[in-house]
Design an enzyme around this catalytic site. Structure first.
Site, PDB file in Angstrom:
ATOM      1  N   PHE A  59      42.391  48.529  45.824  1.00 44.56           N
ATOM      2  CA  PHE A  59      42.940  48.164  44.509  1.00 44.56           C
ATOM      3  C   PHE A  59      41.887  48.130  43.402  1.00 44.56           C
ATOM      4  CE2 PHE A  59      41.934  44.184  46.766  1.00 44.56           C
ATOM      5  CZ  PHE A  59      41.071  43.575  45.852  1.00 44.56           C
ATOM      6  N   THR A  93      47.698  34.269  44.987  1.00 42.65           N
ATOM      7  CA  THR A  93      47.462  35.536  44.286  1.00 42.65           C
ATOM      8  C   THR A  93      48.769  36.284  44.043  1.00 42.65           C
ATOM      9  OG1 THR A  93      45.279  35.687  45.301  1.00 42.65           O
ATOM     10  CG2 THR A  93      46.174  37.711  44.375  1.00 42.65           C
ATOM     11  N   ASN A 114      48.603  39.323  37.719  1.00 43.78           N
ATOM     12  CA  ASN A 114      48.889  37.950  38.137  1.00 43.78           C
ATOM     13  C   ASN A 114      48.377  36.875  37.177  1.00 43.78           C
ATOM     14  OD1 ASN A 114      46.199  38.080  38.767  1.00 43.78           O
ATOM     15  ND2 ASN A 114      46.461  37.765  40.959  1.00 43.78           N
ATOM     16  N   HIS A 117      42.605  34.552  36.404  1.00 44.40           N
ATOM     17  CA  HIS A 117      41.510  34.639  37.384  1.00 44.40           C
ATOM     18  C   HIS A 117      40.796  33.303  37.373  1.00 44.40           C
ATOM     19  CE1 HIS A 117      37.785  36.042  39.357  1.00 44.40           C
ATOM     20  NE2 HIS A 117      37.202  35.218  38.503  1.00 44.40           N
TER      21      HIS A 117
END
Length: 141
Positions: A59, A93, A114, A117
């Site tokens: 990713f 996550t 998402n 962080h």
């Protein structure tokens, strides 16, 4: 309990969806204080260096492209157990697995988008804070 610092980033998806104020309010309501804050747009080079730990993961390129796709809000959060508190507020996550009421459950679109962080340890917190802020830019509250 000793006060500690952690880095938090409000990612491009949450910035674009105007969740900045709501996310910051959640941090403050949890007893975390903002010791430094700025809005910036990461270059691909900055994003690739910041997320270098993931460079061998499938990713990685998508993450770098996403994190450099628009403005982010970068903050130093300070308080008792700031790292653990921030991670608890963020949630899992994957927003589908995040507990109701967490930032990712409430504001994230997907596992790759998402919303936030947060540093995962005191070592990474120190490195990540210094990646974005000079020591004289951080106010101890």
């Amino acid at each position: 309990m000793a006060s500690e610092q952690t880095l938090s980033i409000i990612k491009p998806d949450a910035v674009q969806n105007n969740y900045i104020g709501e996310i910051i309010s959640r941090f403050e309501q949890a007893g975390l204080k903002i010791a430094a804050i700025k809005m910036t747009t990461l270059t691909k080079d900055q994003a690739s260096k910041f997320y270098a730990i993931h460079k061998d993961r499938p990713f990685y390129n998508d993450l770098v492209n996403f994190m450099s796709s628009g403005p982010v809000v970068v903050m130093v959060l300070e308080g008792n157990q700031a790292i653990a508190k921030n991670r608890e507020l963020m949630g899992a996550t994957d927003p589908k697995k995040a507990e109701k009421g967490t930032l990712r459950a409430d504001f994230a679109e997907s596992m790759s988008r998402n919303a936030v962080h947060g540093s995962d340890s005191s070592e990474t917190a120190e490195e990540e804070v210094l990646f974005f802020f000079k020591p004289d830019e951080i106010t101890h509250r």
